[in-house]
Scaffold this motif. Structure first.
Motif, PDB file in Angstrom:
ATOM      1  N   ALA A 114       0.893  -1.168   0.000  1.00  0.00           N
ATOM      2  CA  ALA A 114       0.000   0.000   0.000  1.00  0.00           C
ATOM      3  C   ALA A 114       0.926   1.210   0.000  1.00  0.00           C
ATOM      4  CB  ALA A 114      -0.904  -0.009   1.222  1.00  0.00           C
ATOM      5  N   ARG A 115       0.913   1.938  -1.123  1.00  0.00           N
ATOM      6  CA  ARG A 115       1.888   3.023  -1.288  1.00  0.00           C
ATOM      7  C   ARG A 115       1.243   4.386  -1.025  1.00  0.00           C
ATOM      8  NH1 ARG A 115       3.912   3.080  -6.981  1.00  0.00           N
ATOM      9  NH2 ARG A 115       1.978   4.215  -7.306  1.00  0.00           N
ATOM     10  N   ILE A 116       1.854   5.136  -0.124  1.00  0.00           N
ATOM     11  CA  ILE A 116       1.468   6.535   0.086  1.00  0.00           C
ATOM     12  C   ILE A 116       2.129   7.292  -1.055  1.00  0.00           C
ATOM     13  CG2 ILE A 116       1.621   8.546   1.628  1.00  0.00           C
ATOM     14  CD1 ILE A 116       0.316   6.594   3.344  1.00  0.00           C
ATOM     15  N   ASP A 117       1.313   7.701  -2.021  1.00  0.00           N
ATOM     16  CA  ASP A 117       1.896   8.212  -3.272  1.00  0.00           C
ATOM     17  C   ASP A 117       2.687   9.503  -3.072  1.00  0.00           C
ATOM     18  OD1 ASP A 117       0.760   6.051  -4.607  1.00  0.00           O
ATOM     19  OD2 ASP A 117      -1.157   7.109  -4.834  1.00  0.00           O
ATOM     20  N   ASP A 118       2.242  10.362  -2.151  1.00  0.00           N
ATOM     21  CA  ASP A 118       2.934  11.641  -1.962  1.00  0.00           C
ATOM     22  C   ASP A 118       3.989  11.585  -0.856  1.00  0.00           C
ATOM     23  OD1 ASP A 118       1.409  12.796  -3.942  1.00  0.00           O
ATOM     24  OD2 ASP A 118      -0.209  13.302  -2.548  1.00  0.00           O
ATOM     25  N   GLY A 119       4.285  10.399  -0.378  1.00  0.00           N
ATOM     26  CA  GLY A 119       5.309  10.264   0.662  1.00  0.00           C
ATOM     27  C   GLY A 119       6.698  10.548   0.089  1.00  0.00           C
ATOM     28  N   ALA A 120       7.596  10.912   0.964  1.00  0.00           N
ATOM     29  CA  ALA A 120       8.964  11.210   0.541  1.00  0.00           C
ATOM     30  C   ALA A 120       9.912  10.744   1.638  1.00  0.00           C
ATOM     31  CB  ALA A 120       9.121  12.712   0.306  1.00  0.00           C
ATOM     32  N   GLN A 121      11.198  10.847   1.378  1.00  0.00           N
ATOM     33  CA  GLN A 121      12.175  10.518   2.420  1.00  0.00           C
ATOM     34  C   GLN A 121      13.351  11.486   2.356  1.00  0.00           C
ATOM     35  OE1 GLN A 121      14.399   6.672   0.778  1.00  0.00           O
ATOM     36  NE2 GLN A 121      15.718   7.955   2.063  1.00  0.00           N
ATOM     37  N   VAL A 122      13.987  11.647   3.492  1.00  0.00           N
ATOM     38  CA  VAL A 122      15.229  12.410   3.552  1.00  0.00           C
ATOM     39  C   VAL A 122      16.360  11.403   3.362  1.00  0.00           C
ATOM     40  CG1 VAL A 122      16.688  13.862   5.013  1.00  0.00           C
ATOM     41  CG2 VAL A 122      14.198  14.140   5.074  1.00  0.00           C
ATOM     42  N   PHE A 123      17.302  11.715   2.490  1.00  0.00           N
ATOM     43  CA  PHE A 123      18.341  10.751   2.116  1.00  0.00           C
ATOM     44  C   PHE A 123      19.455  10.687   3.159  1.00  0.00           C
ATOM     45  CE2 PHE A 123      21.813   9.354  -0.884  1.00  0.00           C
ATOM     46  CZ  PHE A 123      21.269   8.113  -1.130  1.00  0.00           C
ATOM     47  N   ASP A 124      19.614  11.759   3.954  1.00  0.00           N
ATOM     48  CA  ASP A 124      20.660  11.800   4.973  1.00  0.00           C
ATOM     49  C   ASP A 124      20.236  12.833   6.025  1.00  0.00           C
ATOM     50  OD1 ASP A 124      22.912  12.236   6.533  1.00  0.00           O
ATOM     51  OD2 ASP A 124      24.321  12.090   4.859  1.00  0.00           O
ATOM     52  N   PRO A 125      19.482  12.387   7.047  1.00  0.00           N
ATOM     53  CA  PRO A 125      18.918  13.363   8.003  1.00  0.00           C
ATOM     54  C   PRO A 125      19.982  14.183   8.733  1.00  0.00           C
ATOM     55  CG  PRO A 125      17.889  11.218   8.282  1.00  0.00           C
ATOM     56  CD  PRO A 125      19.024  11.022   7.327  1.00  0.00           C
ATOM     57  N   GLY A 126      21.124  13.580   9.053  1.00  0.00           N
ATOM     58  CA  GLY A 126      22.182  14.332   9.742  1.00  0.00           C
ATOM     59  C   GLY A 126      22.703  15.466   8.856  1.00  0.00           C
ATOM     60  N   ALA A 127      22.961  15.140   7.580  1.00  0.00           N
ATOM     61  CA  ALA A 127      23.461  16.153   6.637  1.00  0.00           C
ATOM     62  C   ALA A 127      22.395  17.229   6.404  1.00  0.00           C
ATOM     63  CB  ALA A 127      23.837  15.491   5.314  1.00  0.00           C
ATOM     64  N   TYR A 128      21.150  16.819   6.408  1.00  0.00           N
ATOM     65  CA  TYR A 128      20.043  17.781   6.228  1.00  0.00           C
ATOM     66  C   TYR A 128      20.044  18.786   7.392  1.00  0.00           C
ATOM     67  CZ  TYR A 128      15.140  19.261   5.452  1.00  0.00           C
ATOM     68  OH  TYR A 128      13.983  19.973   5.227  1.00  0.00           O
ATOM     69  N   CYS A 129      20.183  18.292   8.609  1.00  0.00           N
ATOM     70  CA  CYS A 129      20.228  19.196   9.775  1.00  0.00           C
ATOM     71  C   CYS A 129      21.423  20.145   9.676  1.00  0.00           C
ATOM     72  CB  CYS A 129      20.301  18.405  11.081  1.00  0.00           C
ATOM     73  SG  CYS A 129      18.755  17.586  11.499  1.00  0.00           S
ATOM     74  N   ARG A 130      22.564  19.597   9.279  1.00  0.00           N
ATOM     75  CA  ARG A 130      23.748  20.467   9.163  1.00  0.00           C
ATOM     76  C   ARG A 130      23.505  21.557   8.116  1.00  0.00           C
ATOM     77  NH1 ARG A 130      26.305  15.506   9.606  1.00  0.00           N
ATOM     78  NH2 ARG A 130      26.822  15.357   7.385  1.00  0.00           N
ATOM     79  N   ALA A 131      22.871  21.168   7.007  1.00  0.00           N
ATOM     80  CA  ALA A 131      22.593  22.149   5.941  1.00  0.00           C
ATOM     81  C   ALA A 131      21.603  23.215   6.448  1.00  0.00           C
ATOM     82  CB  ALA A 131      22.037  21.439   4.712  1.00  0.00           C
ATOM     83  N   LEU A 132      20.644  22.795   7.254  1.00  0.00           N
ATOM     84  CA  LEU A 132      19.681  23.779   7.790  1.00  0.00           C
ATOM     85  C   LEU A 132      20.377  24.725   8.776  1.00  0.00           C
ATOM     86  CD1 LEU A 132      16.411  21.682   8.330  1.00  0.00           C
ATOM     87  CD2 LEU A 132      16.989  23.202   6.428  1.00  0.00           C
TER      88      LEU A 132
END
Ligand SMILES: Cc1cc2nc3c(=O)[nH]c(=O)nc-3n(C[C@H](O)[C@H](O)[C@H](O)COP(=O)(O)OP(=O)(O)OC[C@H]3O[C@@H](n4cnc5c(N)ncnc54)[C@H](O)[C@@H]3O)c2cc1C
Length: 425
Positions: free
Chosen positions: A195-213
């Protein structure tokens, strides 16, 4: 821009919640300083090790009607997805009772789902905008998220929650066996339906995302002090400073966004929030030999299975235990065991000593909702914590609500369900 005069605001904690809060408050025109003793989104933070899922359908609390019937089974199954460390049980029981009661009927669940949906509805777009502004658009993968089941009959056991998701406008697709194998050829024969949530997404690297923010926030003028907040300096109800390990930091407002570290500060701000750690684990297998284009969650292991910059990440397990209790690394082995069963080709790819294991703290209230809004003791101290299983997705909308409440603007949605006062004082 803020409708009120700009304030000097200290945001305590630089996990995903504190970072998005700081950015949003800065956007409103405030002078903002982030207080964080560790690396933003570093290994100490839940924001580092989570399952990476941005699921707009994450509208259900964990506590659902009938859960109490399953609890004894969970407790007796040492390899299941939910355990309690017996030694810590006495401290956990009051929370557990509230937790089970919070999901005792479907009308309570529906009310909670409405409040949770407000925090999820626009989140994937908000994260996409943030990742782009931070110069890391590639860290957001928008290829859906999929729950995988033994067969359609197993999916139908949960049909009620899927129909409720649909009623909220969360689109999902039923994926039959052939399509499932096309999407993920490595899946073992035990899974024949998705059962696929069609509009779902994922963060590829949450640690790097936080650092970028954090870099984005600093580029926009947010200050960053590497220190731990220990309390508040007030004159009556008015805030004068945040007390820190390195002395007082003068400010007119403060936001408590310290994840599992928030409860003590909230108590000092007049709110005894029942916040416990639902501890979770992850394992990362480097070079698994295949990609998982659509993040998966198997019905048996109930864990997020995603491709990340470091390899195949398998994140999950709920372990109720005191924060300071040592990790039980058998929980990580259980996740790895599920992953090997899920992908028969995985085991031979695992090289001894290369699997990364992590444990972290989901900051959890018993009713499945975070605390967002002013504290009881001071109109200048705000809560923004308690996002439990879904803080990654809920952070940007939490920040929008918080900024509106700080500014005294019309909130983007009803703030009442998130008031810390719901737990009494
Ligand atoms: C195994 C697991 C899987 C998960 N999967 C998902 C998922 O797929 N999707 C999703 O949406 N969510 C998921 N979550 C939940 C999500 O990770 C959390 O809800 C979210 O990261 C909480 O963010 P936070 O900023 O509140 O806390 P944290 O990320 O823990 O950050 C808090 C920060 O505050 C700092 N701090 C603490 N005390 C102080 C102090 N006194 N002074 C200054 N700083 C302080 C800490 O150092 C830390 O950096 C998962 C969690 C776990 C554990």
């Amino acid at each position: 821009m803020t409708s009120a005069a700009p304030s000097r605001i200290a945001v305590i904690g630089a996990g995903i919640v504190g970072l998005t809060a700081a950015l949003e408050l800065r956007r409103s025109g405030h002078e903002v300083v982030l207080l964080e003793p560790e690396e933003a989104g570093g290994r100490q933070a839940a924001s580092y090790g989570n399952g990476c899922w941005l699921n707009p359908g994450a509208i259900f609390p964990i506590s659902l009607p009938g859960l109490w019937r399953d609890v004894p089974g969970f407790l007796l199954d040492p390899t299941g997805p939910f355990v309690i460390r017996w030694r810590d049980l006495p401290g956990i029981v009051p929370w557990l009772v509230r937790f089970v009661l919070a999901g005792r009927n479907w009308s309570l669940v529906e009310r909670c789902a409405t409040a949770r949906f407000a925090l999820c509805r626009t989140a994937v777009d908000e994260h996409a905008a943030l990742a782009a502004q931070a110069g890391v658009p590639e860290l957001l993968r928008r290829q859906g998220l999929m729950f995988v089941y033994r067969d359609r009959a197993e999916f139908l056991v949960e049909e009620r929650v899927w129909r409720m998701r649909e009623a909220f406008g969360v689109a999902f697709s039923e994926i039959g066996e052939d399509e499932l194998r096309r999407i993920q050829p490595q899946l073992g024969p035990g899974y024949r339906f998705g059962a696929r949530i069609d509009d779902g997404a994922q963060v590829f690297d949450p640690g790097a995302y936080c650092r970028a923010l954090l870099h984005l926030a600093i580029a926009r003028g947010v200050g960053h002090v590497a220190t731990r907040a220990t309390g508040f300096v007030r004159e009556g109800a008015r805030l004068r400073a945040v007390r820190t390990a390195q002395g007082d930091i003068a400010c007119d407002k403060a936001v408590i966004a310290a994840g599992i570290g928030s409860a003590r500060l909230a108590r000092e701000a007049g709110d005894a929030v029942p916040l416990i750690s639902e501890r979770g684990y992850h394992v990362v297998v480097p070079n698994p030999g295949f990609d998982v284009p659509t993040g998966l969650m198997p019905s048996d292991g109930k864990m997020a299975v995603v491709s990340t910059a470091q390899g195949l990440r398998v994140a999950g397990q709920v372990e109720l235990a005191a924060v300071e209790t040592a990790p039980d690394w058998r929980r990580a082995e259980i996740l790895l065991g599920y992953a090997k069963r899920m992908f028969p080709a995985l085991a031979p790819r695992i090289e001894a000593g290369t699997v990364d294991r992590w444990m972290g703290h989901r900051p959890s209230t018993p009713d499945g909702l975070p605390c967002i809004g002013p504290s009881s003791a001071s109109p200048d101290i705000f809560h923004c914590f308690g996002h439990a299983h879904t803080g990654l997705i809920q952070a940007p909308s939490s920040a929008r609500l918080l900024a509106a409440l700080v500014d005294g603007r019309t909130p983007p949605f009803d703030p009442a369900p998130y008031a810390a006062r719901r737990f009494g004082r």
